[in-house]
Design an enzyme around this catalytic site. Structure first.
Site, PDB file in Angstrom:
ATOM      1  N   SER A 141      19.271  13.432 -12.903  1.00 50.57           N
ATOM      2  CA  SER A 141      20.046  13.748 -11.766  1.00 50.57           C
ATOM      3  C   SER A 141      20.380  12.538 -11.121  1.00 50.57           C
ATOM      4  O   SER A 141      19.642  11.505 -11.133  1.00 50.57           O
ATOM      5  CB  SER A 141      19.001  14.671 -10.656  1.00 50.57           C
ATOM      6  OG  SER A 141      19.817  14.960  -9.484  1.00 50.57           O
ATOM      7  N   TYR A 154      11.944  18.668  -6.519  1.00 48.65           N
ATOM      8  CA  TYR A 154      12.820  18.466  -7.681  1.00 48.65           C
ATOM      9  C   TYR A 154      13.081  16.896  -7.821  1.00 48.65           C
ATOM     10  O   TYR A 154      13.373  16.461  -9.257  1.00 48.65           O
ATOM     11  CB  TYR A 154      14.291  19.095  -7.215  1.00 48.65           C
ATOM     12  CG  TYR A 154      15.403  18.879  -8.276  1.00 48.65           C
ATOM     13  CD1 TYR A 154      15.474  19.809  -9.459  1.00 48.65           C
ATOM     14  CD2 TYR A 154      16.503  17.910  -8.009  1.00 48.65           C
ATOM     15  CE1 TYR A 154      16.415  19.553 -10.325  1.00 48.65           C
ATOM     16  CE2 TYR A 154      17.349  17.887  -8.987  1.00 48.65           C
ATOM     17  CZ  TYR A 154      17.324  18.725 -10.071  1.00 48.65           C
ATOM     18  OH  TYR A 154      18.541  18.444 -10.966  1.00 48.65           O
TER      19      TYR A 154
END
Length: 249
Positions: A141, A154
């Site tokens: 990410s 996350y």
């Protein structure tokens, strides 16, 4: 670009994974779709467009499932050339401060987002060795390159992906197996669009990019295919941010 390559894509029943699998098949790859949800509809979409695909309902957090998927891929296609570790928990995660994250949820995120890619790679490596080498692409990410609040579970899991890749290349290089990372920005998959407040924020997110538009799942197909292809035969251990120039690293 991917003529004849046999590629496993995890988390491929919908969203980014399904779009990637369809894109790879359009490049003449043979694709195995793996997901905890039945990927039959995504497989049929590929086949109806003339592509070569099979699918298995399987859980990336279970080592025996990962081994079974690799075995089925070899049985159907004769080899395994590539794997895209896309399956992850994200779209259903609540945004909340680090000290309010439920301990059980933290463990679930780590199981899917970190343990899952490890188990998948561990299962795929022997098959790639039999094929003479291969390519693994892990999905991280862009968040890990800047730092954002309220999704620590996350973000920690995606930071672990980057660290995992840097270690794996040292162990897998002698086996002629490459490992690279794609780090997307916020991508408007079906699951992301269901997140509360996304539609209200997406224009502001797009405005912060050098290419000021929404990011779509299809934007990830070409960069990922490059890492899977022979064009990247001497590329390993790299992280490519694909977010329209929102983050430069």
């Amino acid at each position: 670009m991917l003529d004849g390559k046999c590629i496993i894509v995890t988390g491929a029943a919908q969203g980014i994974g399904a779009v990637m699998a369809k894109g790879f098949a359009a490049m003449n790859a043979r694709v195995m779709l793996m997901d905890i949800t039945d990927p039959a509809n995504a497989v049929e979409s590929i086949r109806s467009a003339g592509g070569d695909a099979i699918g298995i309902k399987a859980d990336v957090t279970r080592g025996e499932d990962c081994i079974a998927v690799v075995a089925e891929t070899e049985a159907a296609f004769g080899r395994v050339d590539g794997m895209v570790c896309n399956a992850a928990l994200f779209t259903t995660l609540p945004q909340e401060p680090f000290d309010e994250i439920d301990e059980g949820l933290w463990d679930a995120v780590m199981a899917v987002n970190v343990k899952g890619p490890w188990l998948c790679v561990r299962a795929a490596v022997p098959a790639m060795e039999r094929a003479g080498g291969g390519s693994v692409v892990m999905i991280a990410s862009n968040r890990i390159f800047r730092g954002y609040p309220d999704l620590l579970h996350y973000d920690a899991s995606k930071g672990a992906i980057l660290a995992m890749v840097r270690s794996l290349i040292r162990e897998l290089g002698p086996k002629n197996i490459r490992v690279n990372t794609i780090a997307p920005g916020l991508t408007l998959s079906e699951g992301v669009l269901r997140r509360e407040g996304i539609l209200d924020r997406k224009d502001a997110i797009a405005a912060g990019r050098s290419l000021a538009r929404d990011q779509e799942p299809g934007d990830l197909v070409g960069p990922t295919a490059f890492f899977l292809s022979d064009h990247a035969a001497f590329v390993t251990g790299q992280s490519l941010v694909v977010d329209g120039g929102g983050i430069v690293h």
